[in-house]
Design a protein around this motif. Sequence first.
Motif, PDB file in Angstrom:
ATOM      1  N   ARG A  37      15.944  13.022   3.128  1.00  0.00           N
ATOM      2  CA  ARG A  37      14.675  13.740   3.051  1.00  0.00           C
ATOM      3  C   ARG A  37      13.597  13.017   3.860  1.00  0.00           C
ATOM      4  N   GLU A  38      13.526  11.696   3.715  1.00  0.00           N
ATOM      5  CA  GLU A  38      12.531  10.917   4.460  1.00  0.00           C
ATOM      6  C   GLU A  38      12.739  11.044   5.965  1.00  0.00           C
ATOM      7  N   ASP A  39      13.996  11.155   6.385  1.00  0.00           N
ATOM      8  CA  ASP A  39      14.321  11.280   7.808  1.00  0.00           C
ATOM      9  C   ASP A  39      14.256  12.723   8.294  1.00  0.00           C
ATOM     10  N   GLN A  40      13.839  13.641   7.419  1.00  0.00           N
ATOM     11  CA  GLN A  40      13.802  15.067   7.739  1.00  0.00           C
ATOM     12  C   GLN A  40      15.187  15.563   8.169  1.00  0.00           C
ATOM     13  N   ASN A  41      16.165  15.128   7.408  1.00  0.00           N
ATOM     14  CA  ASN A  41      17.559  15.439   7.715  1.00  0.00           C
ATOM     15  C   ASN A  41      18.235  15.956   6.451  1.00  0.00           C
ATOM     16  N   SER A  42      19.529  16.193   6.501  1.00  0.00           N
ATOM     17  CA  SER A  42      20.256  16.679   5.331  1.00  0.00           C
ATOM     18  C   SER A  42      21.687  16.156   5.348  1.00  0.00           C
ATOM     19  N   LEU A  43      22.345  16.247   4.188  1.00  0.00           N
ATOM     20  CA  LEU A  43      23.697  15.714   4.029  1.00  0.00           C
ATOM     21  C   LEU A  43      24.612  16.743   3.371  1.00  0.00           C
ATOM     22  N   GLY A  44      25.904  16.650   3.694  1.00  0.00           N
ATOM     23  CA  GLY A  44      26.915  17.488   3.064  1.00  0.00           C
ATOM     24  C   GLY A  44      27.888  16.639   2.275  1.00  0.00           C
ATOM     25  N   GLY A  45      28.950  17.269   1.769  1.00  0.00           N
ATOM     26  CA  GLY A  45      29.916  16.514   0.982  1.00  0.00           C
ATOM     27  C   GLY A  45      31.070  17.375   0.517  1.00  0.00           C
ATOM     28  N   ILE A  46      31.796  16.863  -0.468  1.00  0.00           N
ATOM     29  CA  ILE A  46      32.982  17.536  -0.998  1.00  0.00           C
ATOM     30  C   ILE A  46      32.904  17.595  -2.513  1.00  0.00           C
ATOM     31  N   LEU A  47      33.107  18.781  -3.066  1.00  0.00           N
ATOM     32  CA  LEU A  47      33.247  18.973  -4.502  1.00  0.00           C
ATOM     33  C   LEU A  47      34.726  19.064  -4.849  1.00  0.00           C
ATOM     34  N   GLU A  48      35.121  18.384  -5.894  1.00  0.00           N
ATOM     35  CA  GLU A  48      36.489  18.529  -6.402  1.00  0.00           C
ATOM     36  C   GLU A  48      36.420  19.260  -7.734  1.00  0.00           C
ATOM     37  N   THR A  49      37.219  20.315  -7.850  1.00  0.00           N
ATOM     38  CA  THR A  49      37.197  21.183  -9.033  1.00  0.00           C
ATOM     39  C   THR A  49      38.555  21.146  -9.723  1.00  0.00           C
ATOM     40  N   ALA A  50      38.527  21.175 -11.045  1.00  0.00           N
ATOM     41  CA  ALA A  50      39.753  21.233 -11.833  1.00  0.00           C
ATOM     42  C   ALA A  50      39.654  22.347 -12.861  1.00  0.00           C
ATOM     43  N   VAL A  51      40.778  22.989 -13.120  1.00  0.00           N
ATOM     44  CA  VAL A  51      40.876  24.018 -14.149  1.00  0.00           C
ATOM     45  C   VAL A  51      41.997  23.625 -15.095  1.00  0.00           C
ATOM     46  N   LEU A  52      41.669  23.452 -16.367  1.00  0.00           N
ATOM     47  CA  LEU A  52      42.657  23.111 -17.395  1.00  0.00           C
ATOM     48  C   LEU A  52      42.934  24.318 -18.282  1.00  0.00           C
ATOM     49  N   GLY A  53      44.174  24.437 -18.755  1.00  0.00           N
ATOM     50  CA  GLY A  53      44.517  25.465 -19.724  1.00  0.00           C
ATOM     51  C   GLY A  53      44.888  26.806 -19.136  1.00  0.00           C
ATOM     52  N   MET A  54      44.957  26.901 -17.813  1.00  0.00           N
ATOM     53  CA  MET A  54      45.342  28.169 -17.195  1.00  0.00           C
ATOM     54  C   MET A  54      46.839  28.378 -17.389  1.00  0.00           C
ATOM     55  N   LEU A  67      29.817  12.427  -0.902  1.00  0.00           N
ATOM     56  CA  LEU A  67      28.552  12.817  -0.285  1.00  0.00           C
ATOM     57  C   LEU A  67      28.412  12.024   1.003  1.00  0.00           C
ATOM     58  N   HIS A  68      28.429  12.719   2.127  1.00  0.00           N
ATOM     59  CA  HIS A  68      28.372  12.050   3.435  1.00  0.00           C
ATOM     60  C   HIS A  68      29.517  11.034   3.521  1.00  0.00           C
ATOM     61  N   THR A  69      29.248   9.748   3.538  1.00  0.00           N
ATOM     62  CA  THR A  69      30.311   8.731   3.627  1.00  0.00           C
ATOM     63  C   THR A  69      30.557   8.037   2.293  1.00  0.00           C
ATOM     64  N   ILE A  70      29.866   8.476   1.236  1.00  0.00           N
ATOM     65  CA  ILE A  70      29.999   7.822  -0.078  1.00  0.00           C
ATOM     66  C   ILE A  70      30.997   8.605  -0.918  1.00  0.00           C
ATOM     67  N   GLU A  71      32.016   7.918  -1.422  1.00  0.00           N
ATOM     68  CA  GLU A  71      33.075   8.578  -2.180  1.00  0.00           C
ATOM     69  C   GLU A  71      33.224   7.970  -3.560  1.00  0.00           C
ATOM     70  N   GLU A  72      33.686   8.796  -4.497  1.00  0.00           N
ATOM     71  CA  GLU A  72      34.136   8.284  -5.789  1.00  0.00           C
ATOM     72  C   GLU A  72      35.579   8.744  -5.998  1.00  0.00           C
ATOM     73  N   PRO A  73      36.320   8.124  -6.946  1.00  0.00           N
ATOM     74  CA  PRO A  73      37.736   8.468  -7.130  1.00  0.00           C
ATOM     75  C   PRO A  73      37.932   9.937  -7.475  1.00  0.00           C
ATOM     76  N   ARG A  74      39.072  10.459  -7.110  1.00  0.00           N
ATOM     77  CA  ARG A  74      39.414  11.836  -7.453  1.00  0.00           C
ATOM     78  C   ARG A  74      39.820  11.913  -8.918  1.00  0.00           C
ATOM     79  N   PHE A  75      39.996  13.127  -9.432  1.00  0.00           N
ATOM     80  CA  PHE A  75      40.315  13.335 -10.836  1.00  0.00           C
ATOM     81  C   PHE A  75      41.601  12.616 -11.242  1.00  0.00           C
ATOM     82  N   LEU A  76      41.614  12.086 -12.437  1.00  0.00           N
ATOM     83  CA  LEU A  76      42.815  11.505 -13.018  1.00  0.00           C
ATOM     84  C   LEU A  76      43.261  12.407 -14.158  1.00  0.00           C
TER      85      LEU A  76
END
Length: 368
Positions: free
Chosen positions: A202-219, A158-167
Amino acid sequence: MKNTFGNNIAVTIFGESHGPAIGCVIDGLPSGFQIDAERLRHDMDLRRPVNELSTGRREPDEVEFLSGVKDMVTEGTPLALIIRNTNVRRGDYGEMRWLARPGHADYTAELRYKGYQDASGGGHFSGRITAPLTAAGSILRQMLEQKGILIGSHIQKLHTIEEPRFLAHDLEKTLRELNEKEFAVIDEKTGEQMKKAIRHAREDQNSLGGILETAVLGMEAGIGEPFFDTVESRLSAGLFAIPAVKGVEFGAGFAFAEMDGVRANDRYTMIHKEVATITNNNGGINGGITNGMPIIFRTVIKPTPSISQPQFTVNFRKKENTTIEIHGRHDPAIIHRARVVVDSMTAIVLADFLAGAHGTQWLAEKEK
């Protein structure tokens, strides 16, 4: 305007943000599948706005079936569903009719539809239309899960905040946990930092974007076609239909540019008498066809374009420069709500592929 997506299972969407209702028709569903109403409600709730992290527009998003379902069991005929709009404010957009809201489709819609489009809240271009997509995707996800196929996403950035990718070693447990969460993160501490950043936006009347990581198991391996009907191309087409999606990458994605062949190639090996790869840089797809490894992709969600700060724009009727301040009810970030929409679209695409490979009735059959 073409609003139908899919070949063997086709989803047709309709409606406008501030119209009486939105909805979809799903054609090609199997007969005899028991829809889990509680699961459908759960998935719809994941898309709905909550607390100060989202828009002030609150809709119940109750799914009404008009055809194709009896006692929550699919009939095999076209399934039509609607979601009524109960909290509309067309007056919020009256003065902005001829102003091109930056980041929105107002100007391009005007060019394409000659002024006949519904401009309130973005009309048919609105993210509100993702509600029926979520409903369709929830039904198809239930069918896929009966086949052992699990889909899930997390807010990887989210914006500049990251968490680890899927393991990969704990992926099933992780996906099941994420699918129960209102704010889909693996690391709760990072999630609190993300929520804080959204509140500040929200307080700054602004908005943020980010990255979703998706996984599909069992395909299963061997699903897809080369060139024009690859799993990547069909998934990308579906994902880019979601408002605010501006980028999709599979596996290592753009990081391939920094690799050499030795590092980039996924080496094959046998695990429990099954063909697998040691790494998964290609995200479970080779030549447009699934290879049996987890399908992994990332989706970029841009910042919500509706912000209350003054912005330069044009009055496209008067052909004049002007400024705009967008008031009303808007999300400071939509990534946490977009997560279930991405999962739903993934289910729609993969169910379509599998119906083509095995027949639509196969989706209703329980695994033995």
